[in-house]
Design an enzyme around this catalytic site. Structure first.
Site, PDB file in Angstrom:
ATOM      1  N   ASN A   1      -9.596   4.909 -12.254  1.00 36.45           N
ATOM      2  CA  ASN A   1      -9.102   6.687 -11.969  1.00 36.45           C
ATOM      3  C   ASN A   1     -10.281   7.176 -11.744  1.00 36.45           C
ATOM      4  O   ASN A   1     -11.154   6.674 -11.580  1.00 36.45           O
ATOM      5  CB  ASN A   1      -8.500   7.012 -13.048  1.00 36.45           C
ATOM      6  CG  ASN A   1      -9.169   6.864 -14.196  1.00 36.45           C
ATOM      7  OD1 ASN A   1      -9.491   6.262 -14.190  1.00 36.45           O
ATOM      8  ND2 ASN A   1      -9.069   7.524 -15.735  1.00 36.45           N
TER       9      ASN A   1
ATOM     10  N   GLU B   1     -10.481  11.253 -10.661  1.00 31.34           N
ATOM     11  CA  GLU B   1     -10.285  12.702 -10.979  1.00 31.34           C
ATOM     12  C   GLU B   1     -11.018  13.422  -9.526  1.00 31.34           C
ATOM     13  O   GLU B   1     -11.866  12.857  -9.013  1.00 31.34           O
ATOM     14  CB  GLU B   1     -10.329  12.847 -12.761  1.00 31.34           C
ATOM     15  CG  GLU B   1     -10.157  11.941 -13.324  1.00 31.34           C
ATOM     16  CD  GLU B   1     -10.190  12.327 -15.219  1.00 31.34           C
ATOM     17  OE1 GLU B   1     -10.750  12.991 -15.309  1.00 31.34           O
ATOM     18  OE2 GLU B   1      -9.107  11.441 -15.812  1.00 31.34           O
TER      19      GLU B   1
ATOM     20  N   CYS C   1      -4.136   7.610 -10.412  1.00 33.76           N
ATOM     21  CA  CYS C   1      -4.511   6.843 -11.318  1.00 33.76           C
ATOM     22  C   CYS C   1      -5.248   5.936 -10.397  1.00 33.76           C
ATOM     23  O   CYS C   1      -4.706   4.631  -9.174  1.00 33.76           O
ATOM     24  CB  CYS C   1      -3.021   6.720 -12.015  1.00 33.76           C
ATOM     25  SG  CYS C   1      -2.469   8.075 -12.607  1.00 33.76           S
TER      26      CYS C   1
ATOM     27  N   GLU D   1      -4.152   2.514 -11.478  1.00 34.25           N
ATOM     28  CA  GLU D   1      -2.792   1.018 -11.112  1.00 34.25           C
ATOM     29  C   GLU D   1      -3.046   1.493  -9.373  1.00 34.25           C
ATOM     30  O   GLU D   1      -2.465   0.236  -8.747  1.00 34.25           O
ATOM     31  CB  GLU D   1      -2.179   1.508 -11.761  1.00 34.25           C
ATOM     32  CG  GLU D   1      -1.865   1.133 -13.203  1.00 34.25           C
ATOM     33  CD  GLU D   1      -2.072   2.274 -13.708  1.00 34.25           C
ATOM     34  OE1 GLU D   1      -2.896   3.283 -13.792  1.00 34.25           O
ATOM     35  OE2 GLU D   1      -1.714   2.547 -14.650  1.00 34.25           O
TER      36      GLU D   1
ATOM     37  N   CYS E   1       1.871   4.685 -16.268  1.00 34.33           N
ATOM     38  CA  CYS E   1       1.897   6.744 -16.654  1.00 34.33           C
ATOM     39  C   CYS E   1       3.155   6.627 -15.496  1.00 34.33           C
ATOM     40  O   CYS E   1       4.059   5.562 -14.093  1.00 34.33           O
ATOM     41  CB  CYS E   1       1.386   7.422 -15.626  1.00 34.33           C
ATOM     42  SG  CYS E   1       1.547   7.931 -13.840  1.00 34.33           S
TER      43      CYS E   1
ATOM     44  N   CYS F   1       2.979   5.739 -11.651  1.00 33.74           N
ATOM     45  CA  CYS F   1       2.109   4.294 -11.602  1.00 33.74           C
ATOM     46  C   CYS F   1       3.548   3.172 -11.476  1.00 33.74           C
ATOM     47  O   CYS F   1       3.130   2.399 -10.977  1.00 33.74           O
ATOM     48  CB  CYS F   1       1.048   3.859 -11.896  1.00 33.74           C
ATOM     49  SG  CYS F   1       0.047   4.913 -11.983  1.00 33.74           S
TER      50      CYS F   1
HETATM   51  N1  THU Z   1      -4.429   7.511 -15.859  1.00 31.80           N
HETATM   52  C1  THU Z   1      -4.478   6.820 -14.757  1.00 31.80           C
HETATM   53  O1  THU Z   1      -5.128   5.710 -14.199  1.00 31.80           O
HETATM   54  N2  THU Z   1      -3.436   5.669 -15.130  1.00 31.80           N
HETATM   55  C2  THU Z   1      -2.256   5.504 -15.993  1.00 31.80           C
HETATM   56  O2  THU Z   1      -1.391   5.043 -15.578  1.00 31.80           O
HETATM   57  C3  THU Z   1      -2.148   6.670 -16.931  1.00 31.80           C
HETATM   58  C4  THU Z   1      -3.042   7.749 -16.745  1.00 31.80           C
HETATM   59  C5  THU Z   1      -5.724   8.620 -15.709  1.00 31.80           C
HETATM   60  C6  THU Z   1      -5.476   9.602 -15.028  1.00 31.80           C
HETATM   61  C7  THU Z   1      -6.697  10.628 -15.524  1.00 31.80           C
HETATM   62  O3  THU Z   1      -7.913   9.946 -14.778  1.00 31.80           O
HETATM   63  C8  THU Z   1      -6.400   9.996 -16.505  1.00 31.80           C
HETATM   64  O4  THU Z   1      -6.108   8.780 -17.392  1.00 31.80           O
HETATM   65  C9  THU Z   1      -5.850  10.471 -18.239  1.00 31.80           C
HETATM   66  O5  THU Z   1      -4.585  11.354 -17.536  1.00 31.80           O
END
Ligand code: THU
Length: 134
Positions: free
Chosen positions: A47, A49, A58, A60, A89, A92
């Site tokens: 991920n 940000e 994300c 994935e 999520c 994804c």
């Molecule tokens: N996140 C992912 O990388 N994948 C997911 O399927 C759920 C959320 C990340 C996004 C953000 O950087 C952190 O997790 C918290 O939401």
């Protein structure tokens, strides 16, 4: 598809390793992902940000988009690693569904312990897929 424990381990370990590169100054919730193509290649993602929060991506999707941008669109398994075995999520799941409902998703914790294993079809029932646009 039938995965061996070695196959599970290899993909989860790739996600565990890459997770160290997660860029997570805001959530402090690193996620690592690894996708294996039907041709046997592995693409990883983390991920990433952003100070403008909604522009976060994300892990994935980073892994899948890396693979697609290299010409790979058929996947048999995806591993996702978080501190606590968190589930992918909705966004994804939708991106995974685009490339096949039979893809197996391995959900593991930060130590690489497998917490759940299921297909994309199970993760996203009644998915909207490319066939709906035909
Ligand atoms: N996140 C992912 O990388 N994948 C997911 O399927 C759920 C959320 C990340 C996004 C953000 O950087 C952190 O997790 C918290 O939401």
């Amino acid at each position: 598809m039938n995965l061996t424990n070695d196959e599970r381990r290899t993909l989860i370990q790739a996600a565990v390793e890459i997770r160290k590169r997660a860029y997570v100054p805001y959530s402090n919730y690193p996620v690592g992902a690894a996708v294996r193509t039907k041709t046997g290649k592995i693409y990883t993602g983390v991920n990433v940000e952003n100070a403008a929060y909604p522009h976060t991506m994300c892990a994935e999707r980073v892994a899948i988009f890396k693979a697609v941008s290299e010409g790979e669109t058929e996947f048999d398994v995806v591993a996702v690693v978080t501190n606590n075995g968190g589930s992918p999520c909705g966004g994804c799941r939708q991106v995974m569904a685009e490339f096949g409902l039979d893809t197996i998703v391995l959900i593991a914790d930060g130590s690489g312990n497998l917490k759940k294993e299921m297909s994309v079809a199970e993760l996203l029932p009644e998915a909207f897929t490319p066939k709906h646009l035909q």
